[in-house]
Design a protein around this motif. Structure first.
Motif, PDB file in Angstrom:
ATOM      1  N   PRO A 261      41.102  42.436  39.444  1.00  4.90           N
ATOM      2  CA  PRO A 261      39.940  43.302  39.683  1.00  4.90           C
ATOM      3  C   PRO A 261      39.053  42.818  40.840  1.00  4.90           C
ATOM      4  N   PHE A 262      38.825  41.518  40.921  1.00  2.00           N
ATOM      5  CA  PHE A 262      38.010  40.990  42.017  1.00  2.00           C
ATOM      6  C   PHE A 262      38.743  41.129  43.354  1.00  2.00           C
ATOM      7  N   ILE A 263      40.044  40.858  43.356  1.00  3.88           N
ATOM      8  CA  ILE A 263      40.835  40.955  44.595  1.00  3.88           C
ATOM      9  C   ILE A 263      40.787  42.376  45.149  1.00  3.88           C
ATOM     10  N   VAL A 264      40.962  43.361  44.280  1.00  5.24           N
ATOM     11  CA  VAL A 264      40.910  44.766  44.715  1.00  5.24           C
ATOM     12  C   VAL A 264      39.493  45.136  45.140  1.00  5.24           C
ATOM     13  N   ALA A 265      38.513  44.721  44.356  1.00  2.88           N
ATOM     14  CA  ALA A 265      37.119  45.087  44.641  1.00  2.88           C
ATOM     15  C   ALA A 265      36.614  44.487  45.952  1.00  2.88           C
ATOM     16  N   ARG A 266      37.032  43.281  46.266  1.00  5.66           N
ATOM     17  CA  ARG A 266      36.542  42.660  47.513  1.00  5.66           C
ATOM     18  C   ARG A 266      37.051  43.401  48.748  1.00  5.66           C
ATOM     19  N   GLU A 267      38.155  44.124  48.615  1.00  7.11           N
ATOM     20  CA  GLU A 267      38.657  44.934  49.723  1.00  7.11           C
ATOM     21  C   GLU A 267      37.839  46.205  49.889  1.00  7.11           C
ATOM     22  N   ARG A 268      37.110  46.614  48.860  1.00  6.30           N
ATOM     23  CA  ARG A 268      36.376  47.870  48.868  1.00  6.30           C
ATOM     24  C   ARG A 268      34.870  47.688  49.039  1.00  6.30           C
ATOM     25  N   ASP A 269      34.377  46.495  48.755  1.00  3.10           N
ATOM     26  CA  ASP A 269      32.941  46.240  48.787  1.00  3.10           C
ATOM     27  C   ASP A 269      32.682  45.017  49.668  1.00  3.10           C
TER      28      ASP A 269
ATOM     29  N   ASP B 179      34.372  30.749  35.346  1.00  7.65           N
ATOM     30  CA  ASP B 179      35.327  29.636  35.412  1.00  7.65           C
ATOM     31  C   ASP B 179      35.911  29.453  36.810  1.00  7.65           C
ATOM     32  N   GLY B 180      35.545  30.353  37.734  1.00  2.86           N
ATOM     33  CA  GLY B 180      36.070  30.262  39.096  1.00  2.86           C
ATOM     34  C   GLY B 180      37.449  30.866  39.258  1.00  2.86           C
ATOM     35  N   THR B 181      37.872  31.670  38.282  1.00  8.41           N
ATOM     36  CA  THR B 181      39.202  32.275  38.336  1.00  8.41           C
ATOM     37  C   THR B 181      39.115  33.661  38.969  1.00  8.41           C
ATOM     38  N   VAL B 182      39.765  33.812  40.104  1.00  6.53           N
ATOM     39  CA  VAL B 182      39.794  35.089  40.812  1.00  6.53           C
ATOM     40  C   VAL B 182      40.997  35.884  40.287  1.00  6.53           C
ATOM     41  N   THR B 183      40.730  37.105  39.813  1.00  9.38           N
ATOM     42  CA  THR B 183      41.771  37.940  39.221  1.00  9.38           C
ATOM     43  C   THR B 183      41.897  39.258  39.990  1.00  9.38           C
TER      44      THR B 183
ATOM     45  N   ALA C  50      44.115  25.006  41.140  1.00  5.71           N
ATOM     46  CA  ALA C  50      44.084  24.773  42.589  1.00  5.71           C
ATOM     47  C   ALA C  50      43.353  25.908  43.304  1.00  5.71           C
ATOM     48  N   ASP C  51      43.458  27.126  42.752  1.00  7.62           N
ATOM     49  CA  ASP C  51      42.825  28.302  43.354  1.00  7.62           C
ATOM     50  C   ASP C  51      41.384  28.499  42.899  1.00  7.62           C
ATOM     51  N   ALA C  52      40.900  27.656  41.992  1.00 12.83           N
ATOM     52  CA  ALA C  52      39.561  27.844  41.421  1.00 12.83           C
ATOM     53  C   ALA C  52      38.517  27.919  42.535  1.00 12.83           C
ATOM     54  N   TRP C  53      37.639  28.907  42.380  1.00 17.09           N
ATOM     55  CA  TRP C  53      36.489  29.137  43.261  1.00 17.09           C
ATOM     56  C   TRP C  53      36.881  29.643  44.644  1.00 17.09           C
ATOM     57  N   ASP C  54      38.142  29.964  44.864  1.00 15.60           N
ATOM     58  CA  ASP C  54      38.597  30.478  46.164  1.00 15.60           C
ATOM     59  C   ASP C  54      38.536  32.004  46.135  1.00 15.60           C
ATOM     60  N   ALA C  55      37.515  32.559  46.739  1.00 15.47           N
ATOM     61  CA  ALA C  55      37.306  34.011  46.730  1.00 15.47           C
ATOM     62  C   ALA C  55      38.381  34.756  47.509  1.00 15.47           C
ATOM     63  N   GLN C  56      39.137  34.050  48.335  1.00 16.81           N
ATOM     64  CA  GLN C  56      40.130  34.706  49.194  1.00 16.81           C
ATOM     65  C   GLN C  56      41.564  34.528  48.696  1.00 16.81           C
TER      66      GLN C  56
ATOM     67  N   GLN D 191      30.079  43.316  50.311  1.00 15.71           N
ATOM     68  CA  GLN D 191      29.257  42.273  49.696  1.00 15.71           C
ATOM     69  C   GLN D 191      30.083  41.408  48.744  1.00 15.71           C
ATOM     70  N   LEU D 192      31.004  42.025  48.021  1.00 16.37           N
ATOM     71  CA  LEU D 192      31.887  41.235  47.155  1.00 16.37           C
ATOM     72  C   LEU D 192      32.839  40.387  47.991  1.00 16.37           C
ATOM     73  N   ALA D 193      33.253  40.904  49.132  1.00 20.46           N
ATOM     74  CA  ALA D 193      34.149  40.143  50.009  1.00 20.46           C
ATOM     75  C   ALA D 193      33.478  38.865  50.508  1.00 20.46           C
ATOM     76  N   GLU D 194      32.164  38.902  50.618  1.00 20.96           N
ATOM     77  CA  GLU D 194      31.421  37.743  51.110  1.00 20.96           C
ATOM     78  C   GLU D 194      30.929  36.833  49.987  1.00 20.96           C
ATOM     79  N   LEU D 195      31.115  37.238  48.744  1.00 24.03           N
ATOM     80  CA  LEU D 195      30.596  36.487  47.606  1.00 24.03           C
ATOM     81  C   LEU D 195      31.336  35.169  47.409  1.00 24.03           C
ATOM     82  N   ASP D 196      30.589  34.106  47.271  1.00 24.22           N
ATOM     83  CA  ASP D 196      31.145  32.801  46.921  1.00 24.22           C
ATOM     84  C   ASP D 196      31.101  32.702  45.395  1.00 24.22           C
ATOM     85  N   PRO D 197      32.257  32.592  44.740  1.00 24.77           N
ATOM     86  CA  PRO D 197      32.259  32.530  43.277  1.00 24.77           C
ATOM     87  C   PRO D 197      31.399  31.396  42.707  1.00 24.77           C
TER      88      PRO D 197
END
Length: 190
Positions: free
Chosen positions: A109-117, A103-107, A24-30, A119-125
Motif C-alpha cells: 500500500p505504501f509503495i503504490v501510494a508513494r507513486e500517487r502522492d 516498525d519501519g516496514t514498507v509494504t 535490512a529494508d527497515a525504514w527505507d521508503a524507496q 508528499q508520501l514519496a518524500e516521507l521518511d518512515p
C-alpha cells in the motif's frame, strides 16, 4: 523420508531469509516493488507452498502441482494482510492501524501510494513515531486508492490459483475444498 524434511527446511530457510531482508529494508521508503514481493515470497508464500507439498506427501500422492497454488495463495494472503494493517480497524486486527509503518516496514500500500502522492514519496518512515501519526499516514495511503489496487492484485492471485485446480487430477472433493481455502483468504479480509 527426506522429501518432507527438504520441503520444511526450504520453507524455514525462506522465512528466515525474508525476515532478514525485511529488517535490512527497515525504514527505507524507496524499497522497490520487486524487493517487497521477494520478501512476501520468502516470508509467506513459501510456507503456503510447503504446506501444499507436505499435504500431498502426507496423502501419499504423487506431485499434484499444488505448490504453485499454495505460493499464489500465500502471496495473496500477505498482500491482504498488509492492506489490513493500513485499513484496520483495531477492533478487528488487535493492533493499531499502521503498525507496519511504526516498525519501519514498507509494504505494497505504501509503495503504490508513494507513486500517487508526492508528499508520501518524500516521507521518511522514521518520522512516524506515534500511533496517531501512523493513522494519519494510513488515511493518506487510503486516499490514493492504493488499498484497492493491492486488493485487486491479491484477488487476481487467488483467481489464478483457483484456475489451476483441476478436478480431473485432484478429484472433485479435493478441488472444491481447495477452492474454499482460496476463497477463505479473500473472505478473511472483507
Amino acid at each position: 523420508d527426506p522429501e518432507p524434511v527438504r520441503a520444511l527446511s526450504a520453507a524455514c530457510s525462506g522465512l528466515a531469509r525474508g525476515e532478514l531482508l525485511q529488517r535490512a529494508d527497515a525504514w527505507d521508503a524507496q524499497v522497490p516493488l520487486e524487493r517487497y514481493l521477494l520478501r512476501c515470497e520468502l516470508k509467506t508464500a513459501r510456507l503456503f507452498e510447503a504446506a501444499c507439498r507436505l499435504g500431498t506427501l502426507a496423502a501419499g500422492e504423487e506431485d499434484l502441482g499444488l505448490e504453485d497454488f499454495g505460493r499464489r495463495i500465500g502471496l495473496a494472503f500477505q498482500l491482504l494482510d498488509d492492506v489490513l494493517d493500513v485499513s484496520g480497524p483495531a477492533e478487528r486486527t488487535g493492533k493499531h492501524r499502521g503498525t507496519d509503518l511504526l516498525d519501519g516496514t514498507v509494504t505494497l500500500p505504501f509503495i503504490v501510494a508513494r507513486e500517487r502522492d508526492p508528499q508520501l514519496a518524500e516521507l521518511d518512515p522514521r518520522a512516524i513515531t506515534t500511533p496517531a501519526q501512523a493513522e494519519e499516514v494510513c488515511d493518506r495511503i487510503a486516499a490514493t486508492g492504493a488499498l484497492e489496487e493491492a486488493r485487486a492484485r491479491a484477488h487476481e492471485l487467488v483467481a489464478e490459483a483457483k484456475a489451476q485446480l483441476d478436478p480431473a487430477v485432484l478429484g472433485e472433493a479435493r478441488a472444491e475444498a481447495l477452492d474454499l481455502v482460496a476463497d477463505s483468504v479473500v473472505e478473511r479480509y472483507r
